[in-house]
Design an enzyme around this catalytic site. Structure first.
Site, PDB file in Angstrom:
ATOM      1  N   ASP A   1     -17.132 -40.276  -8.578  1.00 47.64           N
ATOM      2  CA  ASP A   1     -15.686 -40.447  -8.729  1.00 47.64           C
ATOM      3  C   ASP A   1     -15.381 -41.316  -9.947  1.00 47.64           C
ATOM      4  OD1 ASP A   1     -12.999 -40.284  -8.251  1.00 47.64           O
ATOM      5  OD2 ASP A   1     -13.105 -40.915  -6.172  1.00 47.64           O
TER       6      ASP A   1
ATOM      7  N   LYS B   1     -24.380 -49.374  -4.324  1.00 48.41           N
ATOM      8  CA  LYS B   1     -24.085 -50.006  -5.614  1.00 48.41           C
ATOM      9  C   LYS B   1     -23.111 -51.167  -5.434  1.00 48.41           C
ATOM     10  CE  LYS B   1     -22.580 -46.012  -7.105  1.00 48.41           C
ATOM     11  NZ  LYS B   1     -21.969 -44.924  -7.903  1.00 48.41           N
TER      12      LYS B   1
ATOM     13  N   ASP C   1     -22.839 -41.605 -11.505  1.00 49.80           N
ATOM     14  CA  ASP C   1     -21.762 -41.828 -10.541  1.00 49.80           C
ATOM     15  C   ASP C   1     -20.945 -40.538 -10.400  1.00 49.80           C
ATOM     16  OD1 ASP C   1     -19.779 -43.301  -8.976  1.00 49.80           O
ATOM     17  OD2 ASP C   1     -18.540 -43.212 -10.787  1.00 49.80           O
TER      18      ASP C   1
ATOM     19  N   ASP D   1     -18.304 -45.212 -14.493  1.00 49.57           N
ATOM     20  CA  ASP D   1     -17.056 -45.708 -15.074  1.00 49.57           C
ATOM     21  C   ASP D   1     -16.720 -47.127 -14.643  1.00 49.57           C
ATOM     22  OD1 ASP D   1     -16.480 -44.542 -12.372  1.00 49.57           O
ATOM     23  OD2 ASP D   1     -14.482 -45.313 -12.815  1.00 49.57           O
TER      24      ASP D   1
END
Length: 262
Positions: A12, A182, A10, A207
């Site tokens: 951000d 996603k 990922d 995250d």
């Protein structure tokens, strides 16, 4: 912790937060690069082209080219091209989704006589764009949204994301879209195809549980949660299906690999 042959990451909250590089992120990508371990950045952002995503990452010090990037726009275009090659697509979105559709040989049309309506994040959204897309959906076009993200992190705070724009069309047409990004499997299928490795040799790192971690779980890929963004350790471990691993930051993974510990 298992050593994997390929890494899906990922952006951000995992690599950066706005313009700030997250602790351990650059060190981890440098480690992968130096050890010739393949990696792909998997992003729900459909507004940017792979070249633009790569340019931002290289500007922040990450070794990256467009070949290291898979976007929800790319996965969306592939999904449509597989279903109906050369389809007519009514598109609401920026350069990223438009280029991806064109690269797959799809025809972008402005009228409501379309096979598909695709919506990606459009920072120049207008009432007319939404109205025409709604009319095309009501006219029978298949409704596809690049991703369900309701918010978009920014320096100003959380802004409306593509999921928020998508909801306008859902309410206006009573039609639920097919989501591609996603945590759906479509974008992960594209990533697996691009990296060219079996799922058992891959790990998805992120995250946010509801997108990053679930995308791995839904696709049968191991997951690594980093405690550098939205989802906390306690929250993800309380989920019915927790991630395979959780670390404070990606420096911990380097340390584990170098020490050869589990």
């Amino acid at each position: 912790m298992k050593k994997y042959k390929g890494y899906l990451l990922d952006l951000d909250g995992t690599m950066y937060a706005g313009t700030r590089v997250i602790e351990g992120a650059k060190e981890f990508i440098d480690y992968l690069y130096q050890n010739e371990l393949p990696y792909l950045f998997v992003t729900n952002n459909a507004s940017k082209t792979p070249d633009e995503v790569a340019a931002k990452l290289t500007g922040m010090g990450f070794p990256c080219t467009a070949q290291n990037v898979v976007t929800s726009a790319m996965a969306t275009a592939m999904y449509i091209a597989d279903e109906k090659p050369g389809a007519r697509v009514h598109c609401v979105g920026g350069k990223g989704i438009r280029q991806a559709l064109t690269d797959e040989g799809l025809e972008i049309v402005d009228d409501i006589e379309a096979d598909y309506v695709v919506i990606g994040l459009d920072v120049d959204i207008t009432y007319d764009k939404l109205a025409n897309a709604a009319l095309a959906i009501r006219n029978g076009a298949t409704f596809i949204s690049t991703n369900p993200d309701r918010t978009l992190p920014s320096e100003r705070g959380l802004l409306p994301g593509n999921g928020a724009l998508t909801s306008v069309l859902t309410v206006a047409t009573d039609v639920d879209p097919i989501f591609i990004g996603k945590p759906e499997v479509h974008i992960m299928n594209k990533a697996v195809e691009m990296i060219g490795l079996p799922k058992e040799d891959l790990v998805m790192i992120g995250d946010l549980y509801m997108t990053d971690i679930l995308s791995g779980i839904n696709s049968g890929i191991d997951t690594l949660h980093v405690q550098t963004g939205v989802s906390t350790y306690d929250a993800v471990m309380a989920e019915e299906v927790p991630p395979s691993y959780s670390v404070k930051n990606l420096n911990d993974v380097i340390k584990i690999y170098q020490e050869g510990t589990e």
